[in-house]
Design a protein around this motif. Structure first.
Motif, mmCIF file in Angstrom:
data_model
loop_
_atom_site.group_PDB
_atom_site.id
_atom_site.type_symbol
_atom_site.label_atom_id
_atom_site.label_comp_id
_atom_site.label_asym_id
_atom_site.label_seq_id
_atom_site.Cartn_x
_atom_site.Cartn_y
_atom_site.Cartn_z
ATOM 1 N N PHE A 79 -5.442 -12.886 13.006
ATOM 2 C CA PHE A 79 -5.688 -12.298 14.414
ATOM 3 C C PHE A 79 -4.161 -12.112 15.060
ATOM 4 O O PHE A 79 -4.596 -11.626 16.035
ATOM 5 N N ARG A 80 -3.241 -12.964 14.833
ATOM 6 C CA ARG A 80 -1.854 -12.419 15.527
ATOM 7 C C ARG A 80 -2.109 -11.327 15.801
ATOM 8 O O ARG A 80 -1.105 -10.650 16.592
ATOM 9 N N GLU A 81 -2.232 -10.461 14.268
ATOM 10 C CA GLU A 81 -1.285 -9.192 14.120
ATOM 11 C C GLU A 81 -2.690 -8.079 14.546
ATOM 12 O O GLU A 81 -1.917 -6.763 14.564
ATOM 13 N N LEU A 82 -4.194 -8.332 13.796
ATOM 14 C CA LEU A 82 -5.049 -7.421 13.755
ATOM 15 C C LEU A 82 -5.903 -7.717 14.991
ATOM 16 O O LEU A 82 -6.490 -7.056 15.623
ATOM 17 N N GLY A 83 -5.612 -8.634 15.379
ATOM 18 C CA GLY A 83 -6.830 -9.270 16.848
ATOM 19 C C GLY A 83 -7.971 -9.615 16.119
ATOM 20 O O GLY A 83 -9.752 -9.712 16.253
ATOM 21 N N HIS A 84 -8.017 -9.296 14.522
ATOM 22 C CA HIS A 84 -9.797 -9.472 13.406
ATOM 23 C C HIS A 84 -9.660 -10.653 13.283
ATOM 24 O O HIS A 84 -8.366 -11.698 12.056
ATOM 25 N N ILE A 85 -10.828 -11.631 12.848
ATOM 26 C CA ILE A 85 -11.387 -12.134 12.931
ATOM 27 C C ILE A 85 -12.927 -12.103 12.591
ATOM 28 O O ILE A 85 -13.413 -11.574 13.225
ATOM 29 N N THR A 86 -13.407 -13.036 11.875
ATOM 30 C CA THR A 86 -15.149 -13.231 11.603
ATOM 31 C C THR A 86 -15.580 -14.669 11.961
ATOM 32 O O THR A 86 -15.218 -15.537 11.258
ATOM 33 N N LEU A 87 -16.408 -15.050 13.008
ATOM 34 C CA LEU A 87 -17.448 -16.189 13.399
ATOM 35 C C LEU A 87 -17.881 -16.108 12.717
ATOM 36 O O LEU A 87 -18.895 -15.657 12.498
ATOM 37 N N LYS A 88 -18.356 -17.566 12.091
ATOM 38 C CA LYS A 88 -19.458 -17.668 11.380
ATOM 39 C C LYS A 88 -20.131 -18.908 12.311
ATOM 40 O O LYS A 88 -19.082 -19.602 12.206
ATOM 41 N N PHE A 89 -21.369 -18.680 12.763
ATOM 42 C CA PHE A 89 -21.292 -19.353 13.269
ATOM 43 C C PHE A 89 -23.233 -21.160 12.823
ATOM 44 O O PHE A 89 -23.869 -21.261 12.745
ATOM 45 N N ASP A 90 -22.169 -21.570 11.085
ATOM 46 C CA ASP A 90 -22.995 -21.995 10.792
ATOM 47 C C ASP A 90 -22.381 -23.541 10.097
ATOM 48 O O ASP A 90 -22.954 -24.578 9.516
ATOM 49 N N GLY A 91 -20.768 -23.759 10.937
ATOM 50 C CA GLY A 91 -20.752 -24.855 11.261
ATOM 51 C C GLY A 91 -20.272 -25.470 9.861
ATOM 52 O O GLY A 91 -19.761 -26.887 9.883
ATOM 53 N N ASN A 92 -19.959 -24.719 9.106
ATOM 54 C CA ASN A 92 -18.955 -24.993 7.695
ATOM 55 C C ASN A 92 -17.871 -25.830 7.979
ATOM 56 O O ASN A 92 -17.338 -25.211 8.485
ATOM 57 N N HIS A 93 -17.875 -26.615 6.207
ATOM 58 C CA HIS A 93 -16.417 -28.082 7.060
ATOM 59 C C HIS A 93 -15.348 -26.894 6.206
ATOM 60 O O HIS A 93 -14.419 -27.121 5.901
ATOM 61 N N LYS A 94 -15.629 -26.037 5.717
ATOM 62 C CA LYS A 94 -14.405 -25.356 3.702
ATOM 63 C C LYS A 94 -14.733 -23.867 4.621
ATOM 64 O O LYS A 94 -16.195 -22.727 4.387
ATOM 65 N N ALA A 95 -14.107 -22.824 5.121
ATOM 66 C CA ALA A 95 -14.287 -21.344 5.098
ATOM 67 C C ALA A 95 -14.759 -20.906 3.990
ATOM 68 O O ALA A 95 -13.789 -21.047 2.800
ATOM 69 N N GLU A 96 -15.993 -20.256 4.019
ATOM 70 C CA GLU A 96 -16.209 -19.389 2.706
ATOM 71 C C GLU A 96 -15.351 -17.860 2.727
ATOM 72 O O GLU A 96 -15.475 -18.434 1.471
ATOM 73 N N LEU A 97 -14.643 -17.319 3.602
ATOM 74 C CA LEU A 97 -13.970 -16.504 3.255
ATOM 75 C C LEU A 97 -12.300 -16.889 3.632
ATOM 76 O O LEU A 97 -12.602 -17.060 5.197
ATOM 77 N N PRO A 98 -11.474 -15.931 3.385
ATOM 78 C CA PRO A 98 -10.075 -16.467 3.752
ATOM 79 C C PRO A 98 -9.744 -15.592 5.762
ATOM 80 O O PRO A 98 -9.326 -16.408 6.120
ATOM 81 N N GLY A 99 -10.372 -15.164 5.930
ATOM 82 C CA GLY A 99 -10.245 -14.882 6.855
ATOM 83 C C GLY A 99 -11.270 -14.971 8.005
ATOM 84 O O GLY A 99 -11.665 -14.431 9.399
ATOM 85 N N THR A 100 -12.161 -16.044 7.793
ATOM 86 C CA THR A 100 -13.511 -16.790 8.486
ATOM 87 C C THR A 100 -13.026 -17.540 9.323
ATOM 88 O O THR A 100 -12.825 -18.393 9.199
ATOM 89 N N VAL A 101 -13.352 -17.825 10.622
ATOM 90 C CA VAL A 101 -13.900 -19.184 11.248
ATOM 91 C C VAL A 101 -14.786 -19.750 11.738
ATOM 92 O O VAL A 101 -15.624 -18.984 11.735
ATOM 93 N N HIS A 102 -14.948 -20.846 11.314
ATOM 94 C CA HIS A 102 -15.996 -21.368 11.221
ATOM 95 C C HIS A 102 -16.912 -22.376 12.613
ATOM 96 O O HIS A 102 -15.456 -23.222 12.823
ATOM 97 N N LEU A 103 -17.794 -22.219 13.099
ATOM 98 C CA LEU A 103 -17.989 -22.415 14.146
ATOM 99 C C LEU A 103 -19.263 -23.454 14.289
ATOM 100 O O LEU A 103 -20.406 -22.939 13.068
ATOM 101 N N GLU A 104 -19.742 -24.339 15.305
ATOM 102 C CA GLU A 104 -20.798 -25.163 15.462
ATOM 103 C C GLU A 104 -21.103 -24.899 16.634
ATOM 104 O O GLU A 104 -20.375 -25.031 17.858
ATOM 105 N N GLY A 105 -22.840 -25.260 16.657
ATOM 106 C CA GLY A 105 -22.949 -24.042 18.409
ATOM 107 C C GLY A 105 -24.351 -23.262 17.896
ATOM 108 O O GLY A 105 -24.309 -22.651 17.106
ATOM 109 N N GLN A 106 -24.974 -23.147 18.794
ATOM 110 C CA GLN A 106 -25.661 -21.735 18.732
ATOM 111 C C GLN A 106 -25.141 -21.145 18.935
ATOM 112 O O GLN A 106 -24.694 -20.284 20.041
ATOM 113 N N MET A 107 -25.700 -19.839 17.846
ATOM 114 C CA MET A 107 -24.891 -18.363 18.663
ATOM 115 C C MET A 107 -25.469 -17.904 19.453
ATOM 116 O O MET A 107 -26.880 -17.659 19.897
#
Length: 122
Positions: A79-107
């Motif tokens: 995110f710092r270097e490329l402004g790039h992340i994947t957001l997943k709206f599933d509330g997971n407490h363990k990241a699926e992939l190294p570049g993913t941020v998981h969020l809780e709430g309705q997409m």
């Protein structure tokens, strides 16, 4: 009161970016993304990330606010270097992939050019 640790705006929506929303994810990339990638991304004006993205912070997309539940190992660096992340709206407490941020709430159903992207820390 929350502190804004990151702020930018969506400037372009790739042709296939809304389709990813139907799969429960949203891909952000800063302006200047390679065109083949930009087609799948919400392209934003990239601001300065003032501190690392962490569990417990909030991620705001337009008028929607989400709790961050997990952060992949390379998400902050990407995110710092490329402004790039994947957001997943599933509330997971363990990241699926190294570049993913998981969020809780309705997409969100959609995002528009001009919508703000913010990360908030308490």
């Amino acid at each position: 009161m929350s502190i804004v640790i990151y702020q930018s705006k969506i400037n372009q929506i790739g042709e296939f970016a809304p389709e990813a929303l139907t799969d429960g994810m949203l891909i952000l990339f800063k302006e200047g993304a390679p065109s083949d990638l930009a087609d799948y991304c919400f392209v934003h004006s990239h601001g300065d990330l003032k501190q690392d993205i962490q569990v417990g912070q909030k991620f705001q997309l337009g008028n929607h606010v989400y709790n961050i539940t997990s952060v992949g190992d390379v998400a902050n660096n990407n995110f710092r270097e490329l402004g790039h992340i994947t957001l997943k709206f599933d509330g997971n407490h363990k990241a699926e992939l190294p570049g993913t941020v998981h969020l809780e709430g309705q997409m969100p159903n959609q995002l528009c050019v001009g919508d703000e992207v913010k990360i908030l820390s308490d």
